[in-house]
Design a protein around this motif. Sequence first.
Motif, PDB file in Angstrom:
ATOM      1  N   HIS A 111      51.666  53.427  38.313  1.00  0.00           N
ATOM      2  CA  HIS A 111      51.923  54.688  37.598  1.00  0.00           C
ATOM      3  C   HIS A 111      53.226  55.365  38.076  1.00  0.00           C
ATOM      4  O   HIS A 111      53.995  55.888  37.260  1.00  0.00           O
ATOM      5  CB  HIS A 111      50.717  55.608  37.838  1.00  0.00           C
ATOM      6  CG  HIS A 111      50.803  56.933  37.183  1.00  0.00           C
ATOM      7  ND1 HIS A 111      50.555  57.119  35.840  1.00  0.00           N
ATOM      8  CD2 HIS A 111      51.106  58.158  37.671  1.00  0.00           C
ATOM      9  CE1 HIS A 111      50.704  58.401  35.546  1.00  0.00           C
ATOM     10  NE2 HIS A 111      51.048  59.063  36.640  1.00  0.00           N
ATOM     11  N   HIS A 115      56.751  56.545  36.241  1.00  0.00           N
ATOM     12  CA  HIS A 115      57.433  57.846  36.326  1.00  0.00           C
ATOM     13  C   HIS A 115      58.903  57.673  36.722  1.00  0.00           C
ATOM     14  O   HIS A 115      59.789  58.288  36.148  1.00  0.00           O
ATOM     15  CB  HIS A 115      56.758  58.741  37.368  1.00  0.00           C
ATOM     16  CG  HIS A 115      55.617  59.555  36.826  1.00  0.00           C
ATOM     17  ND1 HIS A 115      55.742  60.390  35.744  1.00  0.00           N
ATOM     18  CD2 HIS A 115      54.320  59.682  37.236  1.00  0.00           C
ATOM     19  CE1 HIS A 115      54.573  60.986  35.505  1.00  0.00           C
ATOM     20  NE2 HIS A 115      53.694  60.568  36.400  1.00  0.00           N
ATOM     21  N   SER A 136      54.561  64.983  41.224  1.00  0.00           N
ATOM     22  CA  SER A 136      53.531  65.092  40.191  1.00  0.00           C
ATOM     23  C   SER A 136      52.336  65.845  40.756  1.00  0.00           C
ATOM     24  O   SER A 136      52.412  66.437  41.834  1.00  0.00           O
ATOM     25  CB  SER A 136      53.128  63.694  39.729  1.00  0.00           C
ATOM     26  OG  SER A 136      52.417  63.057  40.748  1.00  0.00           O
ATOM     27  N   ASP A 307      52.509  62.772  32.326  1.00  0.00           N
ATOM     28  CA  ASP A 307      51.993  61.423  32.048  1.00  0.00           C
ATOM     29  C   ASP A 307      52.133  61.045  30.567  1.00  0.00           C
ATOM     30  O   ASP A 307      51.904  61.877  29.690  1.00  0.00           O
ATOM     31  CB  ASP A 307      50.520  61.347  32.469  1.00  0.00           C
ATOM     32  CG  ASP A 307      50.385  61.440  33.976  1.00  0.00           C
ATOM     33  OD1 ASP A 307      51.408  61.339  34.669  1.00  0.00           O
ATOM     34  OD2 ASP A 307      49.251  61.619  34.450  1.00  0.00           O
TER      35      ASP A 307
END
Length: 344
Positions: A111, A115, A136, A307
Amino acid sequence: MRVLGIETSCDETGVAVYDCEQGLLSHALYSQVKLHADYGGVVPELASRDHIRKLVPLVQKALAEANCVASDIDGIAYTRGPGLVGALLVGSSFARSLSFGWNVPAIGVHHMEGHLLAPMLDDPAPEFPFVALLVSGGHSMMVRVDGIGEYETLGETLDDAAGEAFDKTAKLLGLDYPGGPVLAKMAEQGTPGRFVFPRPMTDRPGLDFSFSGLKTFAANTIKAVESENASEGLTEQDKADIALAFQTAVVETLAIKCRRALQHTGLKRLVIAGGVGANSALRSELKAMTRKLQGQVYYPRLEFCTDNGAMIAFAGAQRLKAGQCGDISEQVQPRWSLDSLPGL
Ligand code: KG4
Ligand code: ZN
Protein backbone atom coordinates in the motif's frame (compact mmCIF):
# COMPACT_ATOMS: atom_id res chain seq x y z
CA MET A 1 -0.51 -3.79 -20.74
CA ARG A 2 -3.81 -2.88 -19.07
CA VAL A 3 -4.15 -3.44 -15.33
CA LEU A 4 -7.14 -3.47 -13.01
CA GLY A 5 -6.17 -2.07 -9.56
CA ILE A 6 -8.05 -2.91 -6.37
CA GLU A 7 -7.54 -1.13 -3.04
CA THR A 8 -9.26 -2.36 0.15
CA SER A 9 -6.71 -1.88 2.94
CA CYS A 10 -8.83 0.30 5.21
CA ASP A 11 -12.04 2.30 4.79
CA GLU A 12 -11.96 3.15 1.09
CA THR A 13 -12.85 0.79 -1.75
CA GLY A 14 -10.85 1.93 -4.80
CA VAL A 15 -10.82 0.42 -8.28
CA ALA A 16 -8.98 1.72 -11.36
CA VAL A 17 -7.86 0.75 -14.84
CA TYR A 18 -4.33 1.77 -15.80
CA ASP A 19 -2.85 1.28 -19.25
CA CYS A 20 0.96 1.32 -19.55
CA GLU A 21 0.80 3.24 -22.85
CA GLN A 22 -2.29 5.41 -22.40
CA GLY A 23 -2.09 6.12 -18.67
CA LEU A 24 -5.00 6.08 -16.25
CA LEU A 25 -8.22 5.15 -18.05
CA SER A 26 -10.65 5.28 -15.14
CA HIS A 27 -10.91 5.17 -11.39
CA ALA A 28 -13.83 4.66 -9.03
CA LEU A 29 -13.84 5.20 -5.29
CA TYR A 30 -16.26 4.55 -2.49
CA SER A 31 -15.46 6.03 0.91
CA GLN A 32 -16.88 4.36 4.01
CA VAL A 33 -16.44 7.51 6.10
CA LYS A 34 -20.18 7.82 6.90
CA LEU A 35 -20.35 4.18 7.95
CA HIS A 36 -17.64 4.62 10.59
CA ALA A 37 -18.37 8.21 11.67
CA ASP A 38 -20.80 7.18 14.48
CA TYR A 39 -18.05 5.07 16.05
CA GLY A 40 -15.36 7.78 15.87
CA GLY A 41 -12.99 5.50 13.95
CA VAL A 42 -12.82 2.57 11.54
CA VAL A 43 -14.63 -0.60 12.70
CA PRO A 44 -12.69 -3.39 10.94
CA GLU A 45 -15.57 -5.87 10.61
CA LEU A 46 -17.89 -3.24 9.11
CA ALA A 47 -15.11 -2.19 6.73
CA SER A 48 -14.65 -5.76 5.43
CA ARG A 49 -18.38 -6.27 4.87
CA ASP A 50 -18.71 -2.99 3.03
CA HIS A 51 -15.77 -3.80 0.71
CA ILE A 52 -17.64 -7.00 -0.21
CA ARG A 53 -20.76 -4.98 -1.05
CA LYS A 54 -18.94 -2.35 -3.12
CA LEU A 55 -16.28 -4.23 -5.10
CA VAL A 56 -18.44 -5.71 -7.87
CA PRO A 57 -20.30 -2.47 -8.73
CA LEU A 58 -17.07 -0.46 -8.59
CA VAL A 59 -15.25 -2.87 -10.91
CA GLN A 60 -18.18 -2.70 -13.32
CA LYS A 61 -18.11 1.11 -13.15
CA ALA A 62 -14.33 1.36 -13.66
CA LEU A 63 -14.43 -1.05 -16.62
CA ALA A 64 -17.34 0.80 -18.22
CA GLU A 65 -15.66 4.20 -17.80
CA ALA A 66 -12.46 2.82 -19.32
CA ASN A 67 -14.48 1.43 -22.23
CA CYS A 68 -13.19 -2.02 -21.38
CA VAL A 69 -14.53 -5.50 -21.03
CA ALA A 70 -12.97 -8.26 -18.97
CA SER A 71 -10.97 -9.62 -21.91
CA ASP A 72 -9.17 -6.23 -22.30
CA ILE A 73 -7.54 -6.64 -18.86
CA ASP A 74 -4.03 -8.14 -18.90
CA GLY A 75 -3.34 -8.22 -15.18
CA ILE A 76 -4.72 -7.46 -11.73
CA ALA A 77 -3.04 -5.52 -8.92
CA TYR A 78 -4.46 -5.57 -5.40
CA THR A 79 -3.35 -4.23 -2.03
CA ARG A 80 -1.66 -7.07 -0.16
CA GLY A 81 -0.75 -4.99 2.91
CA PRO A 82 -0.19 -3.27 5.24
CA GLY A 83 -3.73 -2.70 6.47
CA LEU A 84 -6.68 -4.32 8.25
CA VAL A 85 -6.47 -8.06 7.77
CA GLY A 86 -10.18 -8.62 7.02
CA ALA A 87 -10.32 -5.74 4.56
CA LEU A 88 -7.15 -6.96 2.82
CA LEU A 89 -8.58 -10.49 2.60
CA VAL A 90 -11.66 -9.22 0.77
CA GLY A 91 -9.54 -7.47 -1.87
CA SER A 92 -7.07 -10.30 -2.25
CA SER A 93 -9.70 -13.08 -2.53
CA PHE A 94 -11.62 -11.00 -5.04
CA ALA A 95 -8.51 -10.16 -7.09
CA ARG A 96 -7.21 -13.72 -7.00
CA SER A 97 -10.62 -15.09 -8.10
CA LEU A 98 -10.76 -12.65 -11.02
CA SER A 99 -7.21 -13.56 -11.94
CA PHE A 100 -8.14 -17.26 -11.95
CA GLY A 101 -11.41 -16.71 -13.83
CA TRP A 102 -9.93 -14.34 -16.42
CA ASN A 103 -6.67 -16.27 -16.69
CA VAL A 104 -4.44 -13.22 -16.17
CA PRO A 105 -1.61 -12.70 -13.64
CA ALA A 106 -2.22 -10.94 -10.34
CA ILE A 107 0.20 -9.16 -8.05
CA GLY A 108 -0.11 -8.09 -4.40
CA VAL A 109 1.01 -4.47 -4.02
CA HIS A 110 2.46 -2.77 -0.93
CA HIS A 111 0.00 0.00 0.00
CA MET A 112 2.79 2.48 0.84
CA GLU A 113 4.55 1.77 -2.46
CA GLY A 114 1.26 2.71 -4.08
CA HIS A 115 1.21 5.99 -2.15
CA LEU A 116 4.80 6.91 -2.91
CA LEU A 117 4.47 6.25 -6.64
CA ALA A 118 1.12 8.10 -6.90
CA PRO A 119 2.71 11.40 -8.12
CA MET A 120 3.91 9.44 -11.17
CA LEU A 121 0.33 9.23 -12.42
CA ASP A 122 0.60 12.88 -13.49
CA ASP A 123 2.98 15.10 -15.44
CA PRO A 124 5.63 16.05 -14.64
CA ALA A 125 6.38 12.75 -12.91
CA PRO A 126 9.28 12.84 -10.43
CA GLU A 127 12.39 11.07 -11.65
CA PHE A 128 14.37 8.69 -9.43
CA PRO A 129 16.12 9.15 -7.05
CA PHE A 130 14.00 11.16 -4.64
CA VAL A 131 13.11 11.46 -0.97
CA ALA A 132 9.49 10.56 -0.15
CA LEU A 133 7.59 11.77 2.88
CA LEU A 134 4.73 9.33 3.44
CA VAL A 135 2.18 10.74 5.84
CA SER A 136 -1.08 8.85 6.17
CA GLY A 137 -3.49 7.74 8.90
CA GLY A 138 -1.41 4.67 9.68
CA HIS A 139 2.16 5.64 8.70
CA SER A 140 4.67 8.48 8.84
CA MET A 141 7.88 7.63 7.04
CA MET A 142 10.77 9.30 5.30
CA VAL A 143 12.07 7.07 2.52
CA ARG A 144 14.94 7.30 0.07
CA VAL A 145 13.67 6.01 -3.29
CA ASP A 146 16.24 5.01 -5.91
CA GLY A 147 13.83 3.10 -8.13
CA ILE A 148 10.78 0.87 -7.89
CA GLY A 149 11.42 -1.50 -5.00
CA GLU A 150 14.65 0.30 -4.07
CA TYR A 151 13.56 1.81 -0.80
CA GLU A 152 15.52 2.77 2.27
CA THR A 153 13.55 3.96 5.28
CA LEU A 154 15.40 6.96 6.70
CA GLY A 155 13.00 7.66 9.55
CA GLU A 156 9.56 6.78 10.85
CA THR A 157 7.17 7.60 13.64
CA LEU A 158 7.92 6.22 17.08
CA ASP A 159 4.24 6.44 18.09
CA ASP A 160 1.25 8.05 16.32
CA ALA A 161 1.23 8.63 12.57
CA ALA A 162 0.76 12.24 11.43
CA GLY A 163 -2.80 11.58 10.20
CA GLU A 164 -3.62 9.75 13.42
CA ALA A 165 -2.43 12.80 15.41
CA PHE A 166 -4.66 15.02 13.26
CA ASP A 167 -7.62 12.69 13.82
CA LYS A 168 -7.09 12.36 17.60
CA THR A 169 -6.62 16.10 18.10
CA ALA A 170 -9.72 16.75 16.00
CA LYS A 171 -11.64 14.34 18.23
CA LEU A 172 -10.49 16.28 21.33
CA LEU A 173 -11.89 19.41 19.65
CA GLY A 174 -15.22 17.63 19.16
CA LEU A 175 -14.86 17.31 15.38
CA ASP A 176 -16.25 14.37 13.41
CA TYR A 177 -14.14 11.44 12.18
CA PRO A 178 -11.91 11.58 10.18
CA GLY A 179 -10.98 14.90 11.67
CA GLY A 180 -7.80 15.71 9.68
CA PRO A 181 -9.46 17.64 6.84
CA VAL A 182 -12.05 19.21 9.19
CA LEU A 183 -9.32 20.41 11.57
CA ALA A 184 -7.38 21.81 8.59
CA LYS A 185 -10.48 23.74 7.47
CA MET A 186 -11.00 25.09 10.98
CA ALA A 187 -7.34 26.19 11.23
CA GLU A 188 -8.00 28.65 8.38
CA GLN A 189 -9.93 30.83 10.89
CA GLY A 190 -7.26 30.49 13.61
CA THR A 191 -5.30 33.37 15.18
CA PRO A 192 -1.59 32.85 14.50
CA GLY A 193 0.57 32.86 17.61
CA ARG A 194 -2.18 32.61 20.26
CA PHE A 195 -0.95 29.13 21.17
CA VAL A 196 2.46 27.64 20.41
CA PHE A 197 2.84 23.86 20.31
CA PRO A 198 6.23 22.09 20.47
CA ARG A 199 8.06 20.78 17.36
CA PRO A 200 8.70 17.20 18.52
CA MET A 201 12.16 15.64 18.02
CA THR A 202 13.52 18.55 16.00
CA ASP A 203 16.07 19.40 18.73
CA ARG A 204 17.99 16.15 18.16
CA PRO A 205 19.55 14.64 15.06
CA GLY A 206 17.79 11.99 13.01
CA LEU A 207 14.71 11.62 10.86
CA ASP A 208 12.29 9.84 13.19
CA PHE A 209 9.01 11.45 14.22
CA SER A 210 6.88 11.44 17.35
CA PHE A 211 3.41 12.97 17.29
CA SER A 212 1.64 11.58 20.36
CA GLY A 213 2.97 14.41 22.57
CA LEU A 214 1.19 16.97 20.39
CA LYS A 215 -2.15 15.32 21.10
CA THR A 216 -1.39 15.47 24.87
CA PHE A 217 -0.33 19.11 24.47
CA ALA A 218 -3.65 19.79 22.71
CA ALA A 219 -5.57 18.05 25.53
CA ASN A 220 -3.79 20.18 28.16
CA THR A 221 -4.36 23.37 26.17
CA ILE A 222 -8.07 22.55 25.83
CA LYS A 223 -8.32 21.93 29.60
CA ALA A 224 -6.59 25.23 30.40
CA VAL A 225 -8.86 27.23 28.05
CA GLU A 226 -11.97 25.48 29.38
CA SER A 227 -11.09 26.32 32.97
CA GLU A 228 -10.51 29.97 31.98
CA ASN A 229 -13.97 30.38 30.46
CA ALA A 230 -15.77 27.90 32.68
CA SER A 231 -19.35 28.71 31.72
CA GLU A 232 -18.82 28.75 27.95
CA GLY A 233 -16.44 25.85 27.36
CA LEU A 234 -14.48 26.13 24.10
CA THR A 235 -15.68 28.79 21.68
CA GLU A 236 -15.40 28.26 17.92
CA GLN A 237 -12.52 30.76 17.91
CA ASP A 238 -10.69 28.83 20.67
CA LYS A 239 -11.06 25.65 18.59
CA ALA A 240 -9.76 27.37 15.46
CA ASP A 241 -6.78 28.82 17.36
CA ILE A 242 -5.87 25.41 18.81
CA ALA A 243 -6.34 23.75 15.41
CA LEU A 244 -3.99 26.27 13.79
CA ALA A 245 -1.33 25.91 16.50
CA PHE A 246 -1.47 22.10 16.20
CA GLN A 247 -1.35 22.11 12.40
CA THR A 248 1.52 24.62 12.32
CA ALA A 249 3.53 22.42 14.71
CA VAL A 250 3.00 19.31 12.54
CA VAL A 251 3.74 21.17 9.31
CA GLU A 252 6.91 22.83 10.61
CA THR A 253 8.14 19.58 12.15
CA LEU A 254 7.62 17.73 8.86
CA ALA A 255 9.31 20.55 6.93
CA ILE A 256 12.36 20.50 9.24
CA LYS A 257 12.66 16.72 8.80
CA CYS A 258 12.23 16.92 5.02
CA ARG A 259 14.93 19.59 4.77
CA ARG A 260 17.19 17.40 6.87
CA ALA A 261 16.48 14.36 4.68
CA LEU A 262 17.31 16.29 1.49
CA GLN A 263 20.51 17.63 3.01
CA HIS A 264 21.47 14.20 4.41
CA THR A 265 20.95 12.41 1.08
CA GLY A 266 22.11 15.27 -1.16
CA LEU A 267 18.95 14.77 -3.25
CA LYS A 268 16.90 17.63 -4.70
CA ARG A 269 13.53 16.01 -5.34
CA LEU A 270 10.94 15.55 -2.61
CA VAL A 271 7.71 13.57 -3.01
CA ILE A 272 4.85 13.97 -0.55
CA ALA A 273 2.21 11.27 -0.43
CA GLY A 274 -0.49 9.85 1.82
CA GLY A 275 -3.65 11.45 3.18
CA VAL A 276 -1.90 14.26 5.11
CA GLY A 277 -0.26 15.24 1.80
CA ALA A 278 -3.66 16.75 0.97
CA ASN A 279 -3.07 19.40 3.66
CA SER A 280 -2.63 22.74 1.91
CA ALA A 281 -0.53 24.33 4.68
CA LEU A 282 1.90 21.41 4.42
CA ARG A 283 1.98 21.68 0.63
CA SER A 284 2.82 25.38 0.65
CA GLU A 285 5.43 25.08 3.45
CA LEU A 286 7.25 22.27 1.61
CA LYS A 287 7.08 24.14 -1.65
CA ALA A 288 8.77 27.16 -0.02
CA MET A 289 11.35 24.98 1.74
CA THR A 290 12.38 23.05 -1.39
CA ARG A 291 12.55 26.27 -3.42
CA LYS A 292 15.07 27.67 -0.91
CA LEU A 293 17.16 24.51 -1.42
CA GLN A 294 16.80 24.84 -5.22
CA GLY A 295 14.90 21.58 -5.22
CA GLN A 296 11.44 20.50 -6.39
CA VAL A 297 8.48 19.06 -4.58
CA TYR A 298 5.96 16.67 -6.15
CA TYR A 299 2.50 15.75 -4.90
CA PRO A 300 -0.13 13.41 -6.22
CA ARG A 301 -3.27 15.25 -7.34
CA LEU A 302 -5.51 15.75 -4.28
CA GLU A 303 -7.81 12.78 -4.92
CA PHE A 304 -4.78 10.45 -5.11
CA CYS A 305 -3.27 11.63 -1.79
CA THR A 306 -5.82 9.60 0.15
CA ASP A 307 -6.41 5.90 -0.54
CA ASN A 308 -7.41 5.02 -4.10
CA GLY A 309 -7.25 2.24 -6.68
CA ALA A 310 -5.24 4.23 -9.24
CA MET A 311 -2.02 4.14 -7.22
CA ILE A 312 -2.36 0.37 -6.76
CA ALA A 313 -3.04 -0.16 -10.49
CA PHE A 314 0.00 1.97 -11.35
CA ALA A 315 2.42 0.30 -8.89
CA GLY A 316 1.16 -3.19 -9.84
CA ALA A 317 1.46 -2.41 -13.57
CA GLN A 318 5.16 -1.54 -13.16
CA ARG A 319 5.82 -4.90 -11.50
CA LEU A 320 3.58 -6.98 -13.81
CA LYS A 321 5.26 -5.35 -16.81
CA ALA A 322 8.62 -6.50 -15.42
CA GLY A 323 7.29 -10.07 -15.26
CA GLN A 324 6.60 -10.19 -11.53
CA CYS A 325 3.41 -11.78 -10.19
CA GLY A 326 2.24 -13.88 -7.25
CA ASP A 327 0.31 -17.13 -7.15
CA ILE A 328 -2.88 -18.21 -5.43
CA SER A 329 -1.00 -19.13 -2.23
CA GLU A 330 0.13 -15.52 -1.69
CA GLN A 331 -0.90 -14.40 1.81
CA VAL A 332 -2.00 -10.90 2.77
CA GLN A 333 0.53 -8.94 4.86
CA PRO A 334 -1.20 -6.78 7.51
CA ARG A 335 2.31 -5.72 8.62
CA TRP A 336 4.85 -5.45 5.84
CA SER A 337 8.17 -3.62 5.69
CA LEU A 338 8.62 -1.39 2.65
CA ASP A 339 12.38 -2.01 2.65
CA SER A 340 11.80 -5.76 2.10
CA LEU A 341 10.27 -5.30 -1.37
CA PRO A 342 12.17 -6.63 -4.37
CA GLY A 343 13.43 -4.30 -7.09
CA LEU A 344 12.34 -4.70 -10.70
O1 KG4 B 1 -3.58 7.75 3.14
P1 KG4 B 1 -4.91 7.77 3.82
O2 KG4 B 1 -6.14 8.02 2.99
O3 KG4 B 1 -5.20 6.45 4.59
C1 KG4 B 1 -4.22 5.67 5.19
O4 KG4 B 1 -3.53 4.91 4.47
O5 KG4 B 1 -4.10 5.84 6.42
O6 KG4 B 1 -4.79 8.88 4.97
C2 KG4 B 1 -5.87 9.22 5.80
C3 KG4 B 1 -5.39 10.25 6.81
C4 KG4 B 1 -6.42 10.52 7.90
O7 KG4 B 1 -5.77 10.49 9.14
C5 KG4 B 1 -6.91 11.93 7.55
O8 KG4 B 1 -7.36 12.65 8.67
C6 KG4 B 1 -5.67 12.54 6.94
O9 KG4 B 1 -5.12 11.51 6.17
N1 KG4 B 1 -5.99 13.71 6.10
C7 KG4 B 1 -5.60 14.97 6.39
C8 KG4 B 1 -6.12 15.80 5.35
N2 KG4 B 1 -6.81 15.01 4.48
C9 KG4 B 1 -6.71 13.73 4.96
N3 KG4 B 1 -4.87 15.46 7.40
C10 KG4 B 1 -4.63 16.78 7.41
N4 KG4 B 1 -5.09 17.64 6.47
C11 KG4 B 1 -5.85 17.21 5.44
N5 KG4 B 1 -6.30 18.07 4.51
ZN1 ZN C 1 -3.13 4.95 2.62
